[in-house]
Design a protein around this motif. Structure first.
Motif, PDB file in Angstrom:
ATOM      1  N   LYS A 188       0.838  -1.197   0.000  1.00 26.59           N
ATOM      2  CA  LYS A 188       0.000   0.000   0.000  1.00 26.59           C
ATOM      3  C   LYS A 188       0.878   1.255   0.000  1.00 26.59           C
ATOM      4  CE  LYS A 188      -3.896   2.009   2.475  1.00 26.59           C
ATOM      5  NZ  LYS A 188      -4.773   1.869   3.637  1.00 26.59           N
ATOM      6  N   THR A 189       1.972   1.223   0.725  1.00 31.74           N
ATOM      7  CA  THR A 189       2.892   2.361   0.787  1.00 31.74           C
ATOM      8  C   THR A 189       3.520   2.617  -0.579  1.00 31.74           C
ATOM      9  OG1 THR A 189       3.385   1.797   3.075  1.00 31.74           O
ATOM     10  CG2 THR A 189       4.908   3.287   1.977  1.00 31.74           C
ATOM     11  N   ALA A 190       3.960   1.556  -1.239  1.00 34.47           N
ATOM     12  CA  ALA A 190       4.582   1.705  -2.560  1.00 34.47           C
ATOM     13  C   ALA A 190       3.568   2.256  -3.557  1.00 34.47           C
ATOM     14  CB  ALA A 190       5.125   0.371  -3.046  1.00 34.47           C
ATOM     15  N   ARG A 191       2.337   1.777  -3.475  1.00 29.07           N
ATOM     16  CA  ARG A 191       1.289   2.249  -4.373  1.00 29.07           C
ATOM     17  C   ARG A 191       1.008   3.740  -4.129  1.00 29.07           C
ATOM     18  NH1 ARG A 191      -2.717  -1.152  -3.144  1.00 29.07           N
ATOM     19  NH2 ARG A 191      -1.588  -2.785  -4.214  1.00 29.07           N
ATOM     20  N   LYS A 192       0.980   4.128  -2.867  1.00 29.93           N
ATOM     21  CA  LYS A 192       0.730   5.529  -2.519  1.00 29.93           C
ATOM     22  C   LYS A 192       1.868   6.420  -3.016  1.00 29.93           C
ATOM     23  CE  LYS A 192      -0.775   8.436   1.249  1.00 29.93           C
ATOM     24  NZ  LYS A 192      -1.165   8.517   2.652  1.00 29.93           N
ATOM     25  N   GLU A 193       3.109   5.968  -2.881  1.00 22.22           N
ATOM     26  CA  GLU A 193       4.260   6.721  -3.387  1.00 22.22           C
ATOM     27  C   GLU A 193       4.173   6.887  -4.897  1.00 22.22           C
ATOM     28  OE1 GLU A 193       7.649   4.570  -2.004  1.00 22.22           O
ATOM     29  OE2 GLU A 193       7.486   5.385   0.036  1.00 22.22           O
ATOM     30  N   GLU A 194       3.754   5.837  -5.586  1.00 20.49           N
ATOM     31  CA  GLU A 194       3.594   5.892  -7.036  1.00 20.49           C
ATOM     32  C   GLU A 194       2.531   6.915  -7.426  1.00 20.49           C
ATOM     33  OE1 GLU A 194       1.842   2.918 -10.379  1.00 20.49           O
ATOM     34  OE2 GLU A 194       3.287   2.032  -8.974  1.00 20.49           O
TER      35      GLU A 194
END
Length: 190
Positions: free
Chosen positions: A20-26
């Motif tokens: 979820k964190t990686a998706r939010k950063e993207e």
């Protein structure tokens, strides 16, 4: 645990590998890219390859004045960016930024050269050694007149003209260097 997220077209897609964190950063990165697009001029924006939907969203963002409305529109632009191919957009933005930096550096170089020519006679000699095709008499006259204009607090007519002449000399040299064929190595002939 598998996560489900929605794409711009409303379809669902599962991805087990992205946190979820990686998706939010993207998504934040895409929103920043959208922010950069909103800062472009109309002419530059027309050159960027993007969908009409994104182009319309950016135009709408530029029209808005309310902080909250701008924030919501920027989030919408970020959402649309998820469906865009970001590589051509990024490369075009990089091209705009590179060209601007290069042009600014060139103008600063011309300005420094002009000031050096007006301050020191040795700079005039160095300039003619570096740019032998420059019009010697015309540049010397412009330097002389620019010095007089400065001393007498007159309008900087020659000062401005000197800038243009220096610019032409520098561009003439770089154009001549680009047109020259590569030199052949004489040692290969034996």
């Amino acid at each position: 645990m598998t996560e489900t997220y929605y794409q711009v077209d409303g379809s669902r897609e599962r991805d087990d590998n992205i946190s979820k964190t990686a998706r939010k950063e993207e998504m934040t990165a895409l929103q920043k890219l959208g922010q950069e697009l909103t800062e472009l001029s109309k002419d530059q924006l027309a050159q960027v390859p993007m969908s009409d939907k994104l182009r319309d969203a950016i135009k709408e963002y530029k029209r808005l004045t309310s902080h909250g409305a701008c924030r919501r529109q920027m989030q919408y632009i970020g959402k649309i960016m998820r469906g865009e191919d970001e590589e051509p957009i990024r490369s075009k933005l990089d091209q705009f930024n590179g060209v601007n930096a290069e042009a600014t550096a060139k103008l600063h170089r011309i300005e420094r050269t002009r000031l050096q020519l007006i301050e020191k006679d040795e700079a005039v000699t160095r300039f003619f050694n570096e740019y032998p095709n420059a019009d010697v008499q015309h540049i010397r006259a412009l330097v002389r007149n620019a010095r007089k204009e400065h001393e007498q607090a007159k309008p900087p007519k020659s000062f401005r003209e000197l800038f243009q002449v220096i610019k032409e000399a520098i561009e003439g040299k770089s154009a001549a260097q680009q047109e020259m064929p590569p030199e052949e190595d004489e040692s290969d002939e034996s």
